[in-house]
Design an enzyme around this catalytic site. Structure first.
Site, PDB file in Angstrom:
ATOM      1  N   GLU A   1      94.017  63.258 -30.019  1.00  0.00           N
ATOM      2  CA  GLU A   1      95.037  62.842 -29.445  1.00  0.00           C
ATOM      3  C   GLU A   1      96.123  64.139 -29.013  1.00  0.00           C
ATOM      4  OE1 GLU A   1      95.414  60.244 -27.792  1.00  0.00           O
ATOM      5  OE2 GLU A   1      93.847  58.816 -28.621  1.00  0.00           O
TER       6      GLU A   1
ATOM      7  N   CYS B   1      89.951  52.695 -12.349  1.00  0.00           N
ATOM      8  CA  CYS B   1      91.280  52.518 -11.718  1.00  0.00           C
ATOM      9  C   CYS B   1      91.792  53.979 -11.713  1.00  0.00           C
ATOM     10  CB  CYS B   1      92.222  51.819 -12.583  1.00  0.00           C
ATOM     11  SG  CYS B   1      93.848  51.185 -11.726  1.00  0.00           S
TER      12      CYS B   1
ATOM     13  N   ASP C   1     100.287  56.050 -21.411  1.00  0.00           N
ATOM     14  CA  ASP C   1      99.820  57.091 -20.970  1.00  0.00           C
ATOM     15  C   ASP C   1      99.552  57.159 -19.541  1.00  0.00           C
ATOM     16  OD1 ASP C   1      97.424  55.936 -20.534  1.00  0.00           O
ATOM     17  OD2 ASP C   1      96.354  57.730 -20.960  1.00  0.00           O
TER      18      ASP C   1
ATOM     19  N   TYR D   1     103.703  58.345 -26.813  1.00  0.00           N
ATOM     20  CA  TYR D   1     102.471  57.982 -26.704  1.00  0.00           C
ATOM     21  C   TYR D   1     101.382  58.155 -27.939  1.00  0.00           C
ATOM     22  CZ  TYR D   1      97.522  58.590 -25.971  1.00  0.00           C
ATOM     23  OH  TYR D   1      96.292  58.655 -26.012  1.00  0.00           O
TER      24      TYR D   1
END
Length: 341
Positions: free
Chosen positions: A42, A193, A141, A123
DNA sequence: CAACCGTGGGG
DNA sequence: TCCCCAAGGTT
């Protein structure tokens, strides 16, 4: 309320079939995720593409399989391994965080405690809590912002729209499989998307999407206009002495903070003289694009005739190009070609 | 809160 | 070539 349930179900069903296989991801039924690997991935993925992160993640976990291993590493080694990934404050915070966690005997499990650690913000704390500890935290995010803005046809420009998008995302977050759900949202945003050409035709949420219904999916989310990048220029000195070149560690904070570099001036708020006396001659120019400015650096080469004023000499064969930040790799390439010639 | 902080790839 | 942007955080 029923709407969110349908969205989560369809998304998870899609994820089970089309989710990406990634080095830091535990495949379905593969057991619990290792918090260390989740955290490390991350941090690396902050503002950085999956493609760029993969090899770094493999190298870091090979070198340092546990958070205790990383905590025991030397600063310069970690910075050199991070070189090229950018946003070097992440590497400094990574080490600071590893040492706190190692001393504490492990990662905290709550989002609040996670967010108190260096380099972990809203986040990342939610992502670790959801993915590693299976807690129903809402992960927001850039992908989630885009997916939610489209699902609800939010036309408010970012960053003003952020609170609204977070609230909407919270309503969508299911209690079951929160980690898979978080990763499913991000996979959907990354593959279907997409920012430019969303593949609405194969989207599992097409029936729930307001923006698609309105024909404005590709235009969302809206964003505040950006200001033009200014141009900066400066000088970088490649100083030779014997078979060595002069390198220095940059100040801990600010641009390329803590990284190994050729001495330079005039572009980063520091206006320093050359690192020593030499008959400097220009051997080329290096151009580089930073987040908030464009840079052009004059590359000067010279043989030191006296003591170096800063930095330390490193034998040519001992200089590791991969241990330099991107800008300095360019400088090295120009200088190396000239020296070899 | 807006500015700061890298880099590489894609349209 | 240029612009956009990528699993943001810190100050």
């Amino acid at each position: 309320m029923r709407d969110s349930k349908v969205i989560a179900e369809r998304l998870l069903e899609w994820y089970d079939r089309h989710g990406r296989v990634l080095p830091w991801r535990v495949p379905p039924g593969g057991g619990a995720a290792d918090p260390y690997r989740v955290w490390l991935s991350e941090i690396m993925l902050q503002q950085t593409t999956v493609a760029a992160v993969k090899s770094y993640f493999e190298r870091f976990t090979g070198l340092w399989p546990t958070v205790d291993d990383l905590a025991a590493a030397e600063d310069a080694h970690v910075m050199a391994e991070w070189a090229g990934l950018g946003y070097y404050a992440r590497a400094r915070n990574l080490l600071a965080c590893a040492r706190i966690v190692s001393k504490a005997g492990g990662f905290p499990r709550t989002r609040e405690a996670l967010q108190a650690l260096p380099g972990i913000g809203p986040y990342t704390s939610a992502a670790i809590a959801a993915i590693a500890y299976d807690q129903p935290e809402t992960v927001v995010d850039g992908n989630v912002e885009r997916v939610v803005a489209r699902l609800h046809a939010v036309e408010t420009p970012l960053p003003a729209a952020k609170p609204e998008l977070v609230a909407l995302a919270q309503k969508l977050t299911p209690q079951a499989r929160p980690g898979d759900y978080a990763q499913a949202m991000m996979d959907l945003g990354a593959t279907i998307c997409a920012p430019r050409n969303p593949a609405c035709g194969i989207c599992p949420l097409i029936d729930e999407c307001d923006a698609h219904r309105l024909g404005i999916a590709a235009t969302l989310p809206r964003k505040a206009p950006k200001t033009a990048k200014p141009n900066r220029s400066g000088i970088v000195w490649v100083a030779r002495q014997g078979d060595g070149l002069l390198l220095e560690e940059r100040p801990a904070k600010g641009l390329l903070g803590g990284m190994l570099a050729f001495p330079s001036a005039g572009w980063d708020g520091r206006d320093l003289p050359p690192p020593g006396q030499a008959d400097w001659r220009e051997i080329g120019e290096v151009r580089h694009v930073f987040t908030h400015f464009n840079l052009s650096l004059q590359v000067m080469l010279g043989e030191l005739t006296g003591p170096a004023q800063r930095g330390h000499l490193v034998p040519l064969r001992q200089i590791d190009r991969d241990g330099l930040p991107g800008l300095m790799r360019k400088v090295w390439d120009v200088a190396h070609a000239e020296i070899v010639a």
